[in-house]
Design a protein around this motif. Structure first.
Motif, short mmCIF file in Angstrom:
data_model
loop_
_atom_site.label_atom_id
_atom_site.label_comp_id
_atom_site.label_asym_id
_atom_site.label_seq_id
_atom_site.Cartn_x
_atom_site.Cartn_y
_atom_site.Cartn_z
N ALA A 172 0.83 -1.21 0.00
CA ALA A 172 0.00 0.00 0.00
C ALA A 172 0.86 1.26 0.00
O ALA A 172 0.57 2.25 -0.69
N LEU A 173 1.96 1.22 0.78
CA LEU A 173 2.86 2.37 0.84
C LEU A 173 3.52 2.61 -0.52
O LEU A 173 3.65 3.76 -0.97
N GLN A 174 3.93 1.53 -1.18
CA GLN A 174 4.52 1.67 -2.51
C GLN A 174 3.52 2.27 -3.51
O GLN A 174 3.87 3.11 -4.34
N GLN A 175 2.26 1.81 -3.39
CA GLN A 175 1.24 2.34 -4.29
C GLN A 175 1.02 3.84 -4.06
O GLN A 175 0.90 4.63 -5.01
N LYS A 176 0.96 4.24 -2.78
CA LYS A 176 0.79 5.66 -2.47
C LYS A 176 1.99 6.48 -2.96
O LYS A 176 1.82 7.60 -3.48
N ASN A 177 3.20 5.93 -2.78
CA ASN A 177 4.39 6.66 -3.27
C ASN A 177 4.34 6.81 -4.79
O ASN A 177 4.74 7.85 -5.35
#
Length: 721
Positions: free
Chosen positions: A524-529
């Protein structure tokens, strides 16, 4: 009509709220009031037919006419009832009766009878010492006076409203009075005073958390900034007002906000945005079943359609708006709509009908001392007279129009009037007068081009800043989500530690769960980044587009579109700077004034398209043979100037002779059996003519070129003192 005038709305949120009654009337008086109002309403038939779901412009005109007839009957019955029942009703009962009549007349759109009823309410309230009712009546009276264009009465009553509101401590009524005073000041041209009043009103509305009133003040303040020339701020305020009204629900009227935004986009020539907002204003007025608002939207849209050349559509809309305003009795807007009807009929080659409509507009404009109506009617009546061959009548009307339009600062119409006068002067052989009008028109058009480019840049900057702000909000929202995910991750880690301490047997299960959760959170963090990176890339692309558009606008603002040479304004600024440097450093400077020979005859014999080819081809040849550092620009019409810094008169003469020969040789191929175009060149060197200013240097070059023409044309003549 360069811009539609704002129309006052008596049901506008800027009006102070209805104040509670100071005290209830005795039961006997209440009964008499109820009986009197029932008698007034009875006999006028059912009002249900006025509330149709689908309101068309034609239906709006019919409804307005029906409402005016009903309003006249209501007024007559009220006058009779007040005389007969007055002793029985008493002062308070008469106040209540007049108040009900005022509300009814306003609902019917009858501004004059409504104003008289509310004046009666104010008189009764003063006699009774009833401040809440007095404030309500004054508020209504001011709004109706603004609708009629009676600014003296509106100013007086708004001042009285402000005094009583302050004494009673009614903040919303104070805000309404400040807003009204701002509207009066703006319509009188006192823009800084108008801005001060509206900003005070805005602070008062916000102190009361009155969001509906705040939206109205934002709209009025945006109109003031538009008149001040601050288009970016005006557009920002109007959009804020529209968004605030949308957030308040369906009860808010959006038509005036859409119309104001459309007028701003029209000023900066963003046709698509203007059209979209005009259509939204029409839809909003239909949804709220408001003939007066519909007339305003139709009238503004008609003017916009005339500007675009869609005469048939403009004629239909202007006639529909006129039908509504004529029935309401709104004479200023009837005059403006007659003006648009005349413009459309001229474009449709129906000059006889156009003259009738424009004569009616002229009559109204003179009666109301309305410069926009009077000047516009005279301009188009002058055009009709010119087309009919009556040069004397055309000259008389156009000269009067030019005087009025110049005083009012209506530049597009003034430019059109200059062009018509130039045609008359050419036809009558007054060449000096024709040249003067041509120069005045060219200077005005150049000024409008610079103003328009500035407005477009300001609006573009406003849009970019708003988009940037929205982008920042989205990025902050994404960052908050990331922080929330991290906090959740930390909470899970703590829970895992507690689980390990509580039961070693659950360790493996908890570790496995934590691992899976961490993997999900990391994804999820990678997607947001990735989303943040994509947003940043789009923002960089928007910055690049803004820079490109700004460069294109600047280039268009300094370049002559036909020849590619610098335009007059930029050329003279560059020449003035080179002259200043030459005078300071003692260097020489030479100027060539190029005039295309027999250019008017070329245009008359072969057409303006061929004339344009001659100018474009000739200047292209000149630019090819100039030295680095030399400048060429269009001085006016068929006249061009070449600036040669550091070049003395002898060197300049050599180059000038080469240019003359090359142009004659190059343009000979355009002849094809026609007259071969040639140029005459006047040369002025700074040292030889002893010029101390830009005017001296250009005057010397002008004298030289006239000598070249007098000596037979197609030659280079240096200035001789």
């Amino acid at each position: 009509m360069s811009a539609a005038l704002p129309r006052s709305d008596c049901n506008d949120p800027n009006r102070a709220p209805v104040c509670p009654e100071a005290s209830a009337p005795p039961r006997r008086r209440r009964a008499w009031v109820a009986i009197a109002v029932a008698l007034l309403v009875s006999g006028f038939g059912s009002m249900d037919r006025l509330y149709a779901d689908d309101l068309s412009p034609i239906m709006a005109g019919q409804i307005a006419a029906s409402a005016q007839r009903i309003a006249g009957g209501v007024e007559s019955t009220w006058r009779a009832g007040d005389s007969l029942l007055g002793p029985l009703l008493g002062r308070y009962g008469r106040l209540q009766l007049a108040r009900e009549i005022g509300l009814l007349e306003q609902a019917l759109g009858a501004s004059r009878p409504a104003a008289e009823a509310w004046e009666a309410v104010a008189d009764h309230a003063r006699a009774l010492g009833n401040t809440p009712r007095l404030i309500e009546a004054l508020d209504r009276v001011v709004a109706l006076a603004l609708a009629r264009g009676d600014y003296d009465s509106a100013s007086t009553r708004a001042g009285e409203l402000l005094k009583h509101a302050r004494q009673a401590g009614l903040v919303r009524a104070q805000a309404a009075a400040e807003g009204y005073l701002g509207i009066v000041a703006r319509r009188r041209g006192e823009l800084e005073e108008a801005r001060a009043h509206q900003e005070t009103a805005l602070a008062l509305r916000r102190s009361q958390h009155d969001r509906s009133g705040e939206a109205q003040v934002l709209m009025n303040l945006g109109t003031v900034h538009r008149d001040l020339g601050d288009f970016a701020r005006a557009l920002e305020l109007q959009i804020d007002a529209l968004e605030l009204r949308r957030s308040l629900g369906d009860s808010e009227k959006l038509d005036l906000s859409y119309r104001n935004i459309a007028l701003l986009y029209r000023e900066i020539e963003d046709t698509e945005q203007a059209r979209r907002n005009f259509e939204a204003a029409l839809d909003a007025s239909r949804r709220h079943f408001d003939p007066q608002s519909m007339a305003g939207a139709l009238g503004s849209y008609a003017s916009f359609s005339n500007d675009l050349g869609d005469a048939a559509k403009a004629l239909t809309m202007a006639r529909q708006a006129r039908a509504i305003d004529a029935n309401i009795g709104n004479r200023p807007y009837v005059g403006l709509e007659d003006l648009e009807i005349g413009r459309a009929l001229i474009r449709l080659d129906r000059d006889g009908e156009a003259a009738v409509a424009l004569q009616e507009a002229l009559t109204i404009g003179r009666e109301l001392k309305h410069r926009e109506i009077t000047g516009g009617a005279l301009l188009h009546l002058g055009r009709i007279a010119l087309r009919a061959g009556d040069e004397a009548l055309a000259t008389q009307r156009l000269d009067e129009a030019i005087s009025i339009l110049a005083e009012a600062g209506l530049k597009p119409a003034l430019s059109e009037a200059f062009g018509a006068r130039e045609k008359i002067a050419v036809a009558s052989g007054q060449l000096a007068s024709a040249i003067e009008y041509a120069h005045r028109r060219a200077a005005l058009r150049e000024e409008m081009l610079g103003t328009r480019a500035g407005r477009q840049l300001a609006a573009l900057k406003s849009r970019y800043e708003r988009a940037d702000a929205d982008q920042r909000i989205r990025l902050l929202s994404l960052n908050n989500e990331v922080q929330s995910l991290r906090l959740n991750q930390q909470a899970l880690l703590r829970n895992a530690g507690i689980g390990v301490a509580a039961a070693l047997g659950l360790l493996l299960a908890l570790l496995a769960r934590r691992y899976r959760t961490t993997q999900q959170l990391n994804r999820a963090l990678q997607q947001k980044n990735a989303e943040i990176s994509a947003h940043e890339a789009r923002l960089e692309a928007a910055n690049a587009q803004l820079s490109t558009q700004a460069a294109e606008l600047y280039q268009a603002a300094i370049t002559d579109p036909l020849t590619g040479a610098y335009n007059r304004g930029h050329l003279l600024r560059q020449l003035d700077e080179h002259l200043r440097q030459a005078l300071e450093t003692g260097r020489d400077l030479s100027v060539l004034l190029i005039d295309f020979d027999h250019f008017k005859t070329i245009n008359d014999e072969h057409g303006h398209l061929y004339g344009d080819r001659v100018l474009a081809g000739g200047i292209q040849i000149v630019r090819q043979w100039l030295e680095p550092g030399d400048l060429v620009g269009r001085y006016g019409g068929e006249e061009f100037i070449v600036v040669m810094p550091g070049r003395n008169a002898q060197e300049a003469a050599t180059l000038a002779e080469r240019l003359r020969a090359k142009v004659a040789q190059g343009l000979a191929s355009l002849g094809e059996g026609r007259r071969s175009p040639t140029i005459s060149i006047g040369l002025a060197g700074l040292r030889d003519c002893g010029a101390a200013s830009l005017e001296d240097l250009l005057g010397a070059a002008d004298v030289a070129v006239y000598r070249a023409k007098a000596e037979g044309r197609n030659r280079v003549v240096p200035y001789a003192a």
